[in-house]
Motif scaffolding. Sequence first.
Motif, short mmCIF file in Angstrom:
data_model
loop_
_atom_site.label_atom_id
_atom_site.label_comp_id
_atom_site.label_asym_id
_atom_site.label_seq_id
_atom_site.Cartn_x
_atom_site.Cartn_y
_atom_site.Cartn_z
N LYS A 1 0.84 -1.20 0.00
CA LYS A 1 0.00 0.00 0.00
C LYS A 1 0.88 1.25 0.00
CE LYS A 1 -3.55 2.75 0.48
NZ LYS A 1 -4.34 3.08 -0.69
N LEU A 2 1.85 1.30 0.91
CA LEU A 2 2.70 2.47 1.03
C LEU A 2 3.68 2.59 -0.13
CD1 LEU A 2 3.29 2.37 4.88
CD2 LEU A 2 1.80 3.94 3.62
N ALA A 3 3.98 1.49 -0.81
CA ALA A 3 4.87 1.51 -1.97
C ALA A 3 4.20 2.14 -3.19
CB ALA A 3 5.35 0.11 -2.30
N GLY A 4 2.91 2.41 -3.10
CA GLY A 4 2.22 3.10 -4.17
C GLY A 4 2.71 4.52 -4.38
N ILE A 5 3.33 5.09 -3.37
CA ILE A 5 3.81 6.47 -3.50
C ILE A 5 4.99 6.55 -4.48
CG2 ILE A 5 4.77 8.44 -2.27
CD1 ILE A 5 3.18 7.18 0.21
N VAL B 1 -1.30 11.07 0.33
CA VAL B 1 0.16 10.98 0.42
C VAL B 1 0.73 11.18 -0.97
CG1 VAL B 1 2.09 9.63 1.31
CG2 VAL B 1 -0.20 9.28 2.26
N ARG B 2 1.64 12.14 -1.09
CA ARG B 2 2.16 12.51 -2.42
C ARG B 2 3.68 12.52 -2.44
NH1 ARG B 2 -2.03 17.33 -3.18
NH2 ARG B 2 -3.73 16.10 -4.04
N ARG B 3 4.20 12.14 -3.59
CA ARG B 3 5.63 12.30 -3.88
C ARG B 3 5.79 13.70 -4.45
NH1 ARG B 3 6.80 8.32 -7.89
NH2 ARG B 3 6.12 9.86 -9.37
N LEU B 4 6.67 14.49 -3.88
CA LEU B 4 6.87 15.87 -4.31
C LEU B 4 8.31 16.10 -4.72
CD1 LEU B 4 4.94 17.63 -1.39
CD2 LEU B 4 4.07 17.11 -3.67
#
Length: 134
Positions: free
Chosen positions: A70-74, A129-132
Amino acid sequence: MSESVTFFILNQKFVDDKDAKPESQQLVYYGLAIGHHLGVIDCFKPALTCPMARYQEWLDAIPDEQARQKLAGIPKYGEIVINSSHVVMLAEGLAAMRGDVDNEILHWRDQLMTMLEMIQNEPAIHLIVRRLND
């Protein structure tokens, strides 16, 4: 340019207070629950930020496949949503995290566990939750 991961919490919406009645709080919870389209402004607040490289270390420390996935989706998709349907799975996965990680990663885990507890107490709350790119 460096990348980071930011957890934004949506736990309130803006309603004009001068015209709002006490019942408007129910409208806010309803709006959180059903999403957009009510003419109510979302108030996302950054709650946790970590560098992408360190985030990958955090993922590697989670033994539970579902929680890690789930968290690796970021890193994979750039954004995920965490809502009440993810709370138990993520909390169990984070609780089983390896103990040999440094204090910073444990601190991030504890912050996320606190946010998951907030969602457990009020299911209308959720996280984006976003990759920025900084």
